[in-house]
Motif scaffolding. Structure first.
Motif, PDB file in Angstrom:
ATOM      1  N   PRO A 193     -24.714  -9.036 -21.311  1.00 33.72           N
ATOM      2  CA  PRO A 193     -22.838  -9.076 -20.468  1.00 33.72           C
ATOM      3  C   PRO A 193     -22.931  -7.799 -22.539  1.00 33.72           C
ATOM      4  O   PRO A 193     -21.722  -7.769 -22.216  1.00 33.72           O
ATOM      5  N   ALA A 194     -24.179  -6.748 -22.625  1.00 37.41           N
ATOM      6  CA  ALA A 194     -23.290  -5.836 -23.285  1.00 37.41           C
ATOM      7  C   ALA A 194     -22.738  -5.223 -22.911  1.00 37.41           C
ATOM      8  O   ALA A 194     -21.492  -4.236 -23.044  1.00 37.41           O
ATOM      9  N   LEU A 195     -22.886  -4.631 -21.327  1.00 32.16           N
ATOM     10  CA  LEU A 195     -22.495  -3.460 -20.324  1.00 32.16           C
ATOM     11  C   LEU A 195     -20.798  -4.315 -20.529  1.00 32.16           C
ATOM     12  O   LEU A 195     -19.635  -3.731 -19.943  1.00 32.16           O
ATOM     13  N   LEU A 196     -20.676  -5.459 -19.914  1.00 30.42           N
ATOM     14  CA  LEU A 196     -19.098  -6.183 -19.624  1.00 30.42           C
ATOM     15  C   LEU A 196     -18.462  -6.026 -21.263  1.00 30.42           C
ATOM     16  O   LEU A 196     -17.036  -5.282 -20.981  1.00 30.42           O
ATOM     17  N   GLU A 197     -18.861  -6.036 -22.534  1.00 26.27           N
ATOM     18  CA  GLU A 197     -18.453  -6.463 -23.822  1.00 26.27           C
ATOM     19  C   GLU A 197     -18.179  -4.462 -24.311  1.00 26.27           C
ATOM     20  O   GLU A 197     -17.195  -4.084 -24.652  1.00 26.27           O
ATOM     21  N   ILE A 198     -18.951  -3.815 -23.748  1.00 25.14           N
ATOM     22  CA  ILE A 198     -18.311  -2.618 -23.703  1.00 25.14           C
ATOM     23  C   ILE A 198     -17.580  -1.905 -23.073  1.00 25.14           C
ATOM     24  O   ILE A 198     -16.967  -1.220 -23.879  1.00 25.14           O
ATOM     25  N   PRO A 211     -29.858  -2.523 -17.601  1.00 23.51           N
ATOM     26  CA  PRO A 211     -28.840  -3.086 -17.249  1.00 23.51           C
ATOM     27  C   PRO A 211     -28.809  -4.313 -17.021  1.00 23.51           C
ATOM     28  O   PRO A 211     -27.684  -5.148 -16.786  1.00 23.51           O
ATOM     29  N   MET A 212     -29.842  -4.975 -16.523  1.00 20.16           N
ATOM     30  CA  MET A 212     -29.989  -5.987 -15.805  1.00 20.16           C
ATOM     31  C   MET A 212     -31.133  -6.651 -16.673  1.00 20.16           C
ATOM     32  O   MET A 212     -31.847  -6.293 -16.908  1.00 20.16           O
ATOM     33  N   ILE A 213     -30.865  -8.309 -16.733  1.00 20.59           N
ATOM     34  CA  ILE A 213     -31.526  -9.351 -18.468  1.00 20.59           C
ATOM     35  C   ILE A 213     -31.372 -10.303 -17.614  1.00 20.59           C
ATOM     36  O   ILE A 213     -31.443 -11.173 -16.177  1.00 20.59           O
ATOM     37  N   LYS A 214     -32.713 -11.444 -17.586  1.00 19.27           N
ATOM     38  CA  LYS A 214     -32.906 -13.072 -17.116  1.00 19.27           C
ATOM     39  C   LYS A 214     -31.835 -13.193 -17.980  1.00 19.27           C
ATOM     40  O   LYS A 214     -31.524 -13.739 -18.923  1.00 19.27           O
ATOM     41  N   GLY A 215     -30.896 -13.886 -16.419  1.00 15.58           N
ATOM     42  CA  GLY A 215     -30.642 -15.516 -17.314  1.00 15.58           C
ATOM     43  C   GLY A 215     -30.755 -16.555 -18.147  1.00 15.58           C
ATOM     44  O   GLY A 215     -32.277 -16.756 -17.645  1.00 15.58           O
ATOM     45  N   SER A 216     -30.170 -17.610 -17.766  1.00 18.90           N
ATOM     46  CA  SER A 216     -30.685 -18.764 -18.386  1.00 18.90           C
ATOM     47  C   SER A 216     -31.578 -19.680 -17.606  1.00 18.90           C
ATOM     48  O   SER A 216     -32.286 -20.076 -18.013  1.00 18.90           O
TER      49      SER A 216
END
Length: 105
Positions: free
Chosen positions: A49-54, A36-41
């Motif tokens: 972001p996949a969670l938001l797209e879902i 659910p959490m990934i490293k940002g830029s």
């Protein structure tokens, strides 16, 4: 359950709804793999972001299903007058809630 006939426009909506479900499945797989959490830029932890797209795809799917106006099993099993009353009550509630937050005047 009775057979439902869809017009050509509704068939296209149904096809798009099915594609959307496939996209949701792919996004879920990506989210499950990365978490659910990934490293940002800049290295900070951000929501995947996949969670938001879902979430957006689910909302789109719901809109497509509503656009087809398919009868639900509950509506099939209710007396006709009860379904009409519920539909009218739903419309009235939506009208009430859509006015909330607006200045009265």
């Amino acid at each position: 359950m009775e057979e439902i006939e869809l017009d050509p426009a509704e068939l296209e909506v149904l096809k798009e709804a099915c594609k959307t479900l496939d996209e949701i499945d792919a996004l879920k797989a990506a989210a499950d793999e990365l978490g659910p959490m990934i490293k940002g830029s800049t290295g900070q932890m951000v929501v995947n972001p996949a969670l938001l797209e879902i979430r957006q795809a689910r909302a789109a799917f719901e809109r497509m299903v509503k656009a087809m106006a398919l009868p639900s099993e509950e509506e099939d099993n209710r007396p006709a007058s009860e379904g009409a009353i519920s539909a009218d009550a739903r419309k009235a509630a939506q009208a009430r809630w859509s006015r909330r937050g607006r200045p009265r005047g």
